[in-house]
Design an enzyme around this catalytic site. Structure first.
Site, short mmCIF file in Angstrom:
data_model
loop_
_atom_site.label_atom_id
_atom_site.label_comp_id
_atom_site.label_asym_id
_atom_site.label_seq_id
_atom_site.Cartn_x
_atom_site.Cartn_y
_atom_site.Cartn_z
N GLU A 1 40.52 31.41 31.69
CA GLU A 1 41.97 31.30 31.57
C GLU A 1 42.61 31.61 32.94
OE1 GLU A 1 43.13 34.22 28.70
OE2 GLU A 1 45.28 33.84 28.96
N LEU B 1 45.68 32.97 35.11
CA LEU B 1 46.82 33.88 34.95
C LEU B 1 47.90 33.43 35.94
CD1 LEU B 1 44.88 37.27 34.82
CD2 LEU B 1 45.58 35.79 32.92
N ASP C 1 34.22 48.63 36.96
CA ASP C 1 34.42 48.41 38.41
C ASP C 1 35.91 48.33 38.68
OD1 ASP C 1 33.89 47.95 41.08
OD2 ASP C 1 33.27 45.87 40.81
P1 ADP Z 1 35.38 37.67 43.34
O1 ADP Z 1 34.48 37.70 42.13
O2 ADP Z 1 34.86 36.75 44.39
O3 ADP Z 1 35.73 39.04 43.87
P2 ADP Z 1 37.87 37.57 41.95
O4 ADP Z 1 37.52 37.56 40.52
O5 ADP Z 1 38.32 38.88 42.51
O6 ADP Z 1 36.71 36.97 42.84
O7 ADP Z 1 39.00 36.49 42.19
C1 ADP Z 1 39.55 36.17 43.47
C2 ADP Z 1 41.07 36.20 43.42
O8 ADP Z 1 41.55 35.29 42.45
C3 ADP Z 1 41.56 37.58 43.00
O9 ADP Z 1 41.99 38.30 44.10
C4 ADP Z 1 42.70 37.30 42.06
O10 ADP Z 1 43.94 37.44 42.75
C5 ADP Z 1 42.56 35.86 41.66
N1 ADP Z 1 42.19 35.74 40.24
C6 ADP Z 1 41.08 36.23 39.64
N2 ADP Z 1 41.01 35.86 38.35
C7 ADP Z 1 42.11 35.10 38.12
C8 ADP Z 1 42.62 34.40 36.97
N3 ADP Z 1 41.97 34.41 35.81
N4 ADP Z 1 43.79 33.74 37.11
C9 ADP Z 1 44.45 33.72 38.29
N5 ADP Z 1 44.03 34.33 39.41
C10 ADP Z 1 42.87 35.02 39.34
#
Ligand code: ADP
Length: 292
Positions: A97, A99, A200
């Site tokens: 999903e 966000l 985490d």
């Molecule tokens: P990684 O696993 O490489 O650390 P993240 O899960 O932290 O990656 O995601 C990278 C960036 O994308 C995050 O800093 C966040 O701002 C954004 N992000 C993560 N999940 C979502 C989501 N479901 N919807 C919108 N933006 C997201």
């Protein structure tokens, strides 16, 4: 929606949103340490969030998806829904999903505190662990269940990190660390109840969702002691005081927590030493010395 396991992003999108729906736009999202991330715009007008990495890391995405599903289950705090995991010709991917950005509610931190505390109070069984192993950063995290939290923290958390770090440690730190680990049952209590924790949770793994509330991302979820989660929130700067006050209203924090906090974070600091190198050694050594 049941999570799909598929062999291409296009087939995931058509299975999830309908056979005629296509990806029409792909925007890189900055910020991930480990993976490449994108916002995919669909011909239906919807968006999904895509993470990609090399094919060998499929297991990491499966573990992340299982963690997201587990954290969503109690319905206490926003967690993006994992939609599909797969590997195409070249890459592993996780679709979840999206966000969409919104401004924070005025009571963002209070609501975050209340909702995280509610997650920690939700019914989650009577053992410590998780049905499957997962990862903390890119380090494997063993979750084979145990009845005792202190034994779990000893066997499944500190010992594996200590083994990985051993070659990086000086003699004094090795002695201190061994002494801490041997006396762990005198330093840590058993919790009154087990809690499902994100695992985490630092500020980079919480994001303001479309409802203006904090959503939690990128978990290393397991059933443990909520004090270990609070400790992690304080490790890299901490959340504002308002968050902890609100948390405490729903799930009271024992006054002994302050003395134990750095011991829980020992796990994360050892992991940082193992992943990112010797800049974390002085932190590890001083905690080992303090509790030895
Ligand atoms: P990684 O696993 O490489 O650390 P993240 O899960 O932290 O990656 O995601 C990278 C960036 O994308 C995050 O800093 C966040 O701002 C954004 N992000 C993560 N999940 C979502 C989501 N479901 N919807 C919108 N933006 C997201």
């Amino acid at each position: 929606m049941t999570m799909l396991s598929v062999n291409s992003i296009d087939s995931a999108i058509s299975a999830l949103f309908g056979p005629s729906v296509r990806v029409v736009d792909r925007q890189r999202v900055a910020g991930g340490d480990i993976n490449r991330a994108y916002r995919l715009g669909l011909s239906s007008g919807e968006y999904v969030f895509l993470k990609c990495n090399r094919a060998g890391l499929l297991d990491m995405f499966n573990a992340e998806a299982r963690g997201l599903e587990a954290l969503r289950a109690p319905g206490t705090i926003g967690v993006p829904e994992p939609l599909a995991v797969g590997v195409d010709a070249t890459e592993a991917f996780l679709i979840m999903e999206y966000l969409s950005p919104a401004s924070r509610r005025a009571d963002y931190w209070e609501t975050f505190g209340h909702e995280l505390a509610a997650l920690h109070r939700a019914e989650c069984g009577s053992y410590f662990g998780f049905p499957t192993d997962n990862y903390i950063g890119s380090t494997p995290q063993i979750n084979t269940p145990m009845d005792s939290w202190v034994a779990f923290f000893h066997e499944r958390r500190l010992i594996p990190q200590m083994k990985l770090a051993w070659g990086l440690l000086d003699d004094r730190t090795r002695r201190d660390l061994t002494s801490v680990i041997e006396r762990l049952d005198t330093l840590l209590p058993e919790p009154a109840f087990p809690s499902l924790i994100h695992g985490d949770l630092w500020s980079g793994n919480a994001l303001c969702g479309p409802d203006g509330k904090a959503w939690i991302l990128d978990p290393a979820a397991y059933v443990g002691y909520f004090e270990a989660e609070l400790a992690m929130t304080e490790l890299f700067g901490g959340f504002p005081e308002r968050f902890y006050r609100a948390y405490n209203e729903v799930n009271p924090i024992d006054c002994g927590y302050r003395d134990r906090r750095d011991l829980y974070n020992f796990y994360h600091l050892l992991n940082h030493l193992n992943l990112f190198g010797l800049s974390y050694l002085s932190n590890v050594s001083s905690i080992a010395k303090r509790y030895a």
